[in-house]
Motif scaffolding. Structure first.
Motif, PDB file in Angstrom:
ATOM      1  N   GLU A  22       0.861  -1.179  -0.094  1.00  0.00           N
ATOM      2  CA  GLU A  22      -0.035  -0.019  -0.052  1.00  0.00           C
ATOM      3  C   GLU A  22       0.919   1.401  -0.047  1.00  0.00           C
ATOM      4  OE1 GLU A  22      -2.549   0.460   3.328  1.00  0.00           O
ATOM      5  OE2 GLU A  22      -2.287   2.640   3.392  1.00  0.00           O
ATOM      6  N   TRP A  23       2.144   1.132   0.813  1.00  0.00           N
ATOM      7  CA  TRP A  23       3.002   2.320   0.838  1.00  0.00           C
ATOM      8  C   TRP A  23       4.425   1.688   1.283  1.00  0.00           C
ATOM      9  CZ3 TRP A  23       5.295   4.212   5.650  1.00  0.00           C
ATOM     10  CH2 TRP A  23       5.013   3.443   6.631  1.00  0.00           C
ATOM     11  N   ILE A  24       5.286   2.384   1.097  1.00  0.00           N
ATOM     12  CA  ILE A  24       6.689   1.829   1.483  1.00  0.00           C
ATOM     13  C   ILE A  24       7.214   2.640   2.377  1.00  0.00           C
ATOM     14  CG2 ILE A  24       8.899   1.540   0.454  1.00  0.00           C
ATOM     15  CD1 ILE A  24       7.263   0.662  -2.353  1.00  0.00           C
ATOM     16  N   ALA A  25       8.065   2.160   3.298  1.00  0.00           N
ATOM     17  CA  ALA A  25       8.613   2.893   4.497  1.00  0.00           C
ATOM     18  C   ALA A  25      10.284   2.860   4.388  1.00  0.00           C
ATOM     19  CB  ALA A  25       8.312   2.293   5.671  1.00  0.00           C
TER      20      ALA A  25
ATOM     21  N   TRP B 224      10.627  -1.210   3.738  1.00  0.00           N
ATOM     22  CA  TRP B 224       9.671  -1.964   4.381  1.00  0.00           C
ATOM     23  C   TRP B 224       8.606  -1.932   3.119  1.00  0.00           C
ATOM     24  CZ3 TRP B 224      12.679   0.755   7.608  1.00  0.00           C
ATOM     25  CH2 TRP B 224      13.382   0.135   8.430  1.00  0.00           C
ATOM     26  N   ALA B 225       7.753  -3.009   2.708  1.00  0.00           N
ATOM     27  CA  ALA B 225       6.786  -3.079   2.077  1.00  0.00           C
ATOM     28  C   ALA B 225       5.622  -2.855   3.111  1.00  0.00           C
ATOM     29  CB  ALA B 225       6.765  -4.097   1.075  1.00  0.00           C
ATOM     30  N   MET B 226       4.551  -2.052   3.190  1.00  0.00           N
ATOM     31  CA  MET B 226       3.718  -1.747   4.251  1.00  0.00           C
ATOM     32  C   MET B 226       2.339  -2.003   3.588  1.00  0.00           C
ATOM     33  SD  MET B 226       5.584  -1.226   6.794  1.00  0.00           S
ATOM     34  CE  MET B 226       4.472  -0.680   8.118  1.00  0.00           C
ATOM     35  N   ARG B 227       1.115  -2.570   4.430  1.00  0.00           N
ATOM     36  CA  ARG B 227      -0.112  -2.408   4.355  1.00  0.00           C
ATOM     37  C   ARG B 227      -0.520  -1.959   5.582  1.00  0.00           C
ATOM     38  NH1 ARG B 227      -2.263  -7.445   2.672  1.00  0.00           N
ATOM     39  NH2 ARG B 227      -1.393  -6.849   0.551  1.00  0.00           N
ATOM     40  N   GLY B 228      -1.076  -0.692   5.766  1.00  0.00           N
ATOM     41  CA  GLY B 228      -1.414   0.051   6.757  1.00  0.00           C
ATOM     42  C   GLY B 228      -0.263   0.180   7.817  1.00  0.00           C
ATOM     43  N   ARG B 229      -0.198  -0.455   9.006  1.00  0.00           N
ATOM     44  CA  ARG B 229       0.650  -0.544   9.790  1.00  0.00           C
ATOM     45  C   ARG B 229       1.431  -1.917   9.818  1.00  0.00           C
ATOM     46  NH1 ARG B 229       1.827   3.415  14.396  1.00  0.00           N
ATOM     47  NH2 ARG B 229       1.114   5.336  13.556  1.00  0.00           N
ATOM     48  N   ASP B 230       0.896  -2.582   9.064  1.00  0.00           N
ATOM     49  CA  ASP B 230       1.335  -4.299   8.843  1.00  0.00           C
ATOM     50  C   ASP B 230       2.505  -4.257   7.745  1.00  0.00           C
ATOM     51  OD1 ASP B 230      -0.373  -5.026  10.739  1.00  0.00           O
ATOM     52  OD2 ASP B 230      -1.675  -5.340   9.081  1.00  0.00           O
TER      53      ASP B 230
ATOM     54  N   ALA C 155      13.869  -5.097   2.956  1.00  0.00           N
ATOM     55  CA  ALA C 155      14.632  -5.222   2.202  1.00  0.00           C
ATOM     56  C   ALA C 155      15.862  -4.354   2.503  1.00  0.00           C
ATOM     57  CB  ALA C 155      14.585  -5.265   0.604  1.00  0.00           C
ATOM     58  N   SER C 156      17.403  -4.501   2.436  1.00  0.00           N
ATOM     59  CA  SER C 156      18.071  -3.443   2.610  1.00  0.00           C
ATOM     60  C   SER C 156      19.231  -3.694   1.807  1.00  0.00           C
ATOM     61  CB  SER C 156      18.591  -3.546   4.262  1.00  0.00           C
ATOM     62  OG  SER C 156      19.266  -4.901   4.129  1.00  0.00           O
ATOM     63  N   SER C 157      20.146  -2.352   1.607  1.00  0.00           N
ATOM     64  CA  SER C 157      21.336  -2.419   0.766  1.00  0.00           C
ATOM     65  C   SER C 157      22.362  -1.550   1.374  1.00  0.00           C
ATOM     66  CB  SER C 157      21.055  -2.204  -0.613  1.00  0.00           C
ATOM     67  OG  SER C 157      20.934  -0.527  -0.706  1.00  0.00           O
ATOM     68  N   GLU C 158      23.506  -1.722   0.900  1.00  0.00           N
ATOM     69  CA  GLU C 158      24.302  -0.565   1.510  1.00  0.00           C
ATOM     70  C   GLU C 158      24.525   0.623   0.548  1.00  0.00           C
ATOM     71  OE1 GLU C 158      28.248  -2.992   1.999  1.00  0.00           O
ATOM     72  OE2 GLU C 158      27.310  -3.992   3.663  1.00  0.00           O
TER      73      GLU C 158
ATOM     74  N   ASP D  11      15.701  -0.237  -7.459  1.00  0.00           N
ATOM     75  CA  ASP D  11      16.606  -1.663  -7.280  1.00  0.00           C
ATOM     76  C   ASP D  11      16.087  -2.634  -5.944  1.00  0.00           C
ATOM     77  OD1 ASP D  11      18.095  -1.016  -9.419  1.00  0.00           O
ATOM     78  OD2 ASP D  11      19.922  -0.623  -8.311  1.00  0.00           O
ATOM     79  N   LEU D  12      15.614  -1.884  -4.943  1.00  0.00           N
ATOM     80  CA  LEU D  12      15.549  -2.448  -3.591  1.00  0.00           C
ATOM     81  C   LEU D  12      13.901  -2.702  -3.669  1.00  0.00           C
ATOM     82  CD1 LEU D  12      17.226  -3.112  -1.171  1.00  0.00           C
ATOM     83  CD2 LEU D  12      16.218  -1.086  -0.296  1.00  0.00           C
ATOM     84  N   ILE D  13      13.222  -1.882  -4.196  1.00  0.00           N
ATOM     85  CA  ILE D  13      11.657  -2.032  -3.922  1.00  0.00           C
ATOM     86  C   ILE D  13      10.862  -2.120  -5.188  1.00  0.00           C
ATOM     87  CG2 ILE D  13      11.861  -0.317  -1.849  1.00  0.00           C
ATOM     88  CD1 ILE D  13      10.078   1.679  -3.759  1.00  0.00           C
ATOM     89  N   GLY D  14      11.547  -2.147  -6.309  1.00  0.00           N
ATOM     90  CA  GLY D  14      10.834  -2.358  -7.459  1.00  0.00           C
ATOM     91  C   GLY D  14       9.705  -3.561  -7.573  1.00  0.00           C
ATOM     92  N   ASP D  15      10.022  -4.527  -7.087  1.00  0.00           N
ATOM     93  CA  ASP D  15       9.278  -5.711  -7.103  1.00  0.00           C
ATOM     94  C   ASP D  15       7.857  -5.528  -6.289  1.00  0.00           C
ATOM     95  OD1 ASP D  15      10.984  -6.853  -8.437  1.00  0.00           O
ATOM     96  OD2 ASP D  15      11.629  -8.416  -6.992  1.00  0.00           O
TER      97      ASP D  15
END
Lengths: 301, 301
Positions: free
Chosen positions: B8-11, B22-28, B33-36, B53-57
């Motif tokens: 729903e949104w991305i933190a 973090w891929a989020m739905r509401g507060r869930d 994912a992480s990178s340097e 690169d990190l959140i495209g999917d």
């Protein structure tokens, strides 16, 4: 064609990052030479050739005594020279003689000084102390030797009674070159900012780690200049040191022995406290101390 | 074949040396994912692709809101997000929207907080504070966020009233890895030595630079272990900080928010002072703070 230098003996100050040598006749300096082959870049087997590269031209046909102070006597150095335990005269006992291949060399490495409680050591500064005392007969008081590891030394009747080492110089270098403050600290100097920061550092030494970050914040928010930030960083660190070293300088005769610019900083920081510090040049007293060690070694061997 | 994640949104927490999302739905939280690819290694033009690169999917066909805290909003970051001046709520106003090429992205970068007197700034911690407050309704007191630059933050009625940053963590890293103490400080830990050193650092914070060199001297003269030296170095620095931060923690409700091991150190250093600190996990409160910022942004746009 230059005149050939015939050294009676050779004085050597072998530090972590540099090697300095002087051709001597008695207490007169005939020539000097230096290289960057300090302890940090040498293995034990490298020392003799590093020395010969620098002083080979000063050697005559006979045996030339070489008197060495500094990190060549550390555990990671040429040969460990140990420490003499205070209270004791700054130099005079315990020199060690590393094996050498060249028959023209007779090398003596001077030991450092140690203190059990609180645990402390010095290596190299003991020679400066001896040199200062030889130039200032009857001195009774405190010698401050500012540098990477600043020493405060209580001297009485020709002996080192106690001393304390502060990592102030090394902390300044790390913070100004490698911490987040490197973005805020630059070249230049601000005398008033230094004086204010010394006062501030003395008054609230515990707040150091917060005062330091304020330099970064003021440069972001209020355009603090790089020169003022540098002077304040220095002042805060020296101020905290002066508070801790108060038992050393309060009501004492104080001499500051070191490189000119750093000695002036310490003297100016002490002035508002009513301390009129004498100053002496580090190189001059190092040479005088090595000369005294040479004379002592000659008498006792 | 894995299920497709429809965020729903991305933190996003974009630090100096790392990027976490973090891929989020509401507060869930649905995925992480992480990178340097932290701020320190990026130019402004690199941020969008580093993020994709990190959140495209996690992106669907429509526009996905992305809420970013941390150094991406610094002057040297993606786009400068400035600072909100305290006293103010920790998050909620002044988010900036960098230009993006990908139509699936709608990015908001949260501002930091600033304080004029004494000058101070934070960036990233304000989001943790917001998250902690959202999980601890009615909290009135002090939040300590230990780290490279430890923050002490006075919070009342949902607002940050004042704060102070200590460079304790960065100084510890520089001294243990790059100063002469690197020869004495090693792995391992000595709980009793830490407790003694905290007490010592609190009692005589001005003596820090001398106490530090004693670690080197004791390892040379008395065989101080590398584990004890590490614990004492940490204790001396945290002790000095606690003395300076006393107006923050004395008689206050205190929460320590940070990585588990560091939070436990601070809590154990505070315990002998009669402070029973609550603790909270940094990642958890970061996510909660970003969620709160997301909800606020959704309401106001």
């Amino acid at each position: 064609m230059t005149d050939r230098i015939a050294a009676e003996w050779i004085a050597v100050d072998w530090g972590t990052s540099s090697l300095r040598a002087w051709a001597m006749r008695g207490r007169d300096m005939l020539a000097e030479a230096s290289s960057e082959r300090g302890m940090g870049s040498l293995s034990p087997g490298d020392y003799e050739s590093a020395l010969l590269d620098l002083i080979g031209d000063w050697l005559g046909g006979g045996v030339t005594p070489v008197v060495v102070c500094g990190m060549a006597g550390a555990r990671q150095g040429w040969r460990e020279a140990g420490y003499a335990a205070v209270p004791c005269p700054p130099v005079g006992q315990g020199a060690v003689r590393p094996d050498v291949s060249d028959p023209r060399l007779s090398v003596a490495i001077l030991p450092g000084l140690s203190q059990t409680q609180p645990a402390d050591v010095m290596r190299g500064e003991e020679t400066q102390i001896a040199g200062f005392l030889s130039q200032t007969p009857g001195f009774d008081g405190v010698i401050c030797l500012p540098g990477t590891h600043t020493k405060w030394v209580h001297v009485s009747a020709g002996e080192v009674i106690s001393f304390r080492t502060f990592m102030t110089g090394e902390i300044f270098a790390l913070l100004s070159n490698q911490s987040v403050l490197r973005h805020s600290v630059g070249d230049g100097w601000d005398e008033a900012a230094f004086a204010d920061a010394v006062r501030d550092g003395m008054a609230r030494p515990e707040a150091l780690a917060a005062r330091l970050f304020s330099l970064r914040a003021e440069s972001l928010l209020a355009g603090l200049s790089a020169a003022s930030a540098r002077a304040r960083l220095s002042g805060l660190l020296i101020g905290a040191e002066l508070t801790a070293a108060r038992p050393y300088w309060l009501g004492q005769r104080v001499a500051v022995v070191g490189a000119g610019s750093l000695s002036r900083l310490y003297a100016s920081a002490l002035a508002p406290e009513g301390v009129v510090a004498e100053t002496a040049d580090a190189t001059r007293v190092t040479l005088a101390g090595l000369a005294q060690a040479y004379e002592t070694l000659r008498e006792t061997t």
